[in-house]
Design a protein around this motif. Sequence first.
Motif, PDB file in Angstrom:
ATOM      1  N   UNK A   1       0.845  -1.188   0.000  1.00 44.29           N
ATOM      2  CA  UNK A   1       0.000   0.000   0.000  1.00 44.29           C
ATOM      3  C   UNK A   1       0.887   1.247   0.000  1.00 44.29           C
ATOM      4  N   UNK A   2       0.262   2.410  -0.016  1.00 45.95           N
ATOM      5  CA  UNK A   2       1.022   3.645  -0.065  1.00 45.95           C
ATOM      6  C   UNK A   2       0.545   4.614  -1.119  1.00 45.95           C
ATOM      7  N   UNK A   3      -0.635   4.328  -1.693  1.00 47.35           N
ATOM      8  CA  UNK A   3      -1.247   5.208  -2.693  1.00 47.35           C
ATOM      9  C   UNK A   3      -0.254   5.510  -3.815  1.00 47.35           C
ATOM     10  N   UNK A   4      -0.034   6.790  -4.119  1.00 45.18           N
ATOM     11  CA  UNK A   4       0.836   7.175  -5.239  1.00 45.18           C
ATOM     12  C   UNK A   4       2.197   7.654  -4.766  1.00 45.18           C
ATOM     13  N   UNK A   5       2.479   7.488  -3.482  1.00 46.48           N
ATOM     14  CA  UNK A   5       3.705   8.014  -2.878  1.00 46.48           C
ATOM     15  C   UNK A   5       4.827   6.982  -2.917  1.00 46.48           C
ATOM     16  N   UNK A   6       5.946   7.327  -3.556  1.00 51.26           N
ATOM     17  CA  UNK A   6       7.045   6.374  -3.717  1.00 51.26           C
ATOM     18  C   UNK A   6       7.658   5.985  -2.383  1.00 51.26           C
TER      19      UNK A   6
ATOM     20  N   UNK B   1      -2.688   7.541 -16.255  1.00 52.30           N
ATOM     21  CA  UNK B   1      -1.384   8.199 -16.179  1.00 52.30           C
ATOM     22  C   UNK B   1      -0.808   8.123 -14.767  1.00 52.30           C
ATOM     23  N   UNK B   2      -1.642   8.410 -13.768  1.00 51.18           N
ATOM     24  CA  UNK B   2      -1.180   8.357 -12.387  1.00 51.18           C
ATOM     25  C   UNK B   2      -0.853   6.920 -11.978  1.00 51.18           C
ATOM     26  N   UNK B   3      -1.681   5.966 -12.428  1.00 52.24           N
ATOM     27  CA  UNK B   3      -1.406   4.571 -12.106  1.00 52.24           C
ATOM     28  C   UNK B   3      -0.077   4.124 -12.707  1.00 52.24           C
ATOM     29  N   UNK B   4       0.146   4.462 -13.982  1.00 50.69           N
ATOM     30  CA  UNK B   4       1.415   4.082 -14.607  1.00 50.69           C
ATOM     31  C   UNK B   4       2.599   4.755 -13.926  1.00 50.69           C
ATOM     32  N   UNK B   5       2.438   5.995 -13.488  1.00 53.19           N
ATOM     33  CA  UNK B   5       3.528   6.680 -12.788  1.00 53.19           C
ATOM     34  C   UNK B   5       3.898   5.923 -11.517  1.00 53.19           C
ATOM     35  N   UNK B   6       2.890   5.408 -10.791  1.00 51.63           N
ATOM     36  CA  UNK B   6       3.169   4.611  -9.597  1.00 51.63           C
ATOM     37  C   UNK B   6       3.797   3.270  -9.964  1.00 51.63           C
ATOM     38  N   UNK B   7       3.327   2.688 -11.070  1.00 51.92           N
ATOM     39  CA  UNK B   7       3.874   1.390 -11.490  1.00 51.92           C
ATOM     40  C   UNK B   7       5.288   1.509 -12.052  1.00 51.92           C
ATOM     41  N   UNK B   8       5.722   2.734 -12.349  1.00 54.60           N
ATOM     42  CA  UNK B   8       7.106   2.918 -12.782  1.00 54.60           C
ATOM     43  C   UNK B   8       8.080   2.581 -11.666  1.00 54.60           C
TER      44      UNK B   8
ATOM     45  N   UNK C   1      -3.536  -3.261 -18.838  1.00 54.67           N
ATOM     46  CA  UNK C   1      -2.809  -4.512 -18.645  1.00 54.67           C
ATOM     47  C   UNK C   1      -1.505  -4.503 -19.440  1.00 54.67           C
ATOM     48  N   UNK C   2      -1.567  -4.079 -20.691  1.00 54.23           N
ATOM     49  CA  UNK C   2      -0.350  -4.037 -21.515  1.00 54.23           C
ATOM     50  C   UNK C   2       0.694  -3.130 -20.867  1.00 54.23           C
ATOM     51  N   UNK C   3       0.283  -1.953 -20.434  1.00 55.21           N
ATOM     52  CA  UNK C   3       1.227  -1.033 -19.807  1.00 55.21           C
ATOM     53  C   UNK C   3       1.779  -1.559 -18.505  1.00 55.21           C
ATOM     54  N   UNK C   4       0.963  -2.257 -17.718  1.00 59.63           N
ATOM     55  CA  UNK C   4       1.435  -2.811 -16.454  1.00 59.63           C
ATOM     56  C   UNK C   4       2.399  -3.972 -16.677  1.00 59.63           C
TER      57      UNK C   4
END
Length: 377
Positions: free
Chosen positions: A193-198, A228-235, A258-261
């Motif tokens: 967990x941790x939302x969008x915070x690295x 966009x925000x989800x992919x930024x977190x998945x980076x 799914x493709x991006x993840x």
Amino acid sequence: MTRFAFSIHATCGKARTGTIRMGRGDIRTPAFMPVGTAATVKAMKPADVAAAGADILLGNTYHLMLRPGAERVARLGGLHALMGWSKPILTDSGGYQVMSLADLTKRSEDGVAFKSHLDGSRHLLNPERSMEIQRLLGSDIVMAFDELVPTTSTPEVQMAAMERSMRWAKRSRDAFDAGGEHAERAALFGIQQGALDEGLRKASADALTAIGFDGYAVGGLAVGEGQDAMFAALDFAPDQLPADKPRYLMGVGKPTDIVGAVERGVDMFDCVLPTRSGRTGQAFTRAGPLNIRNARHAEDTGPLDPACACPVCTTWSRAYLHHLVRAGEILGAMLMTEHNICFYQDLMADLREAIADRRLPQFANDFRAAYAQGERA
């Protein structure tokens, strides 16, 4: 009998393809798990879900504890016997449902007290009870109990929820390990967990790794933050988790999600989208989504997707499906859902092949370009 083993066969960038081996069968990754919330993938027979290519299904602790009841499922031989599915089942711990029904719940360190959305009866769901329910269901992959808060919550709320989730992860681990025979054959996944915070995500990943799990989920995404925000977190989020364990992105998603993840290192997915969309007349195709209710399909004798070899596309026309859905016939929901489940499983097979052949970037770009056609229609 193999309890749980994950092997990576090939990589392409951050993406991986491999196999999870379990007693009830192998799970090819990247994998999409059709959602069988209440012991059924809606509008689908289990044999047809398997024929579509699914290696594993998802069931839900919250819904099954309320109806028909975990103890009843156990008396009936477990979830596999009850629904006629012999392959692995992953059960969600109920944390997401607790968040989505926040007006009916009261949270504390012990757990979540809530009123049933069915009859108003009162229940307590906590790490120990969640593990007990998933054991009674006979789950193959058990999810730790966590606290999910919206990504729009304040940093203080996000930190408190993440830290509580890590305390609950340890309690989940202890309760799972006390499960006797079930613990010897099943697997337990922790949830980051941790939302969008690295920084919060890193602290969560470190805490989970110290406890030790068979696999790790990225939780708290796909709850309205946007792609966009989800992919930024998945980076960064998957990279914070152990590389030799499966990584599961919960509740995702659209085909392009799914493709991006997968490009960012995720191995497992689940989402209600293919079944829910099928019931409402939306089909997923390689040229993008289409609404079969639209009048332009009324006399179209072609298949939903000319590139699809599923039983629906090789047998029935858009015109027939348009008629069924507009007429409210049950068969319309069944056939649209079957096609969508096949589409998702075909996408996963294509992703696995593209990773193995080291051509994922080209496949992903081509897929996105073709898929965007339907989104513009």
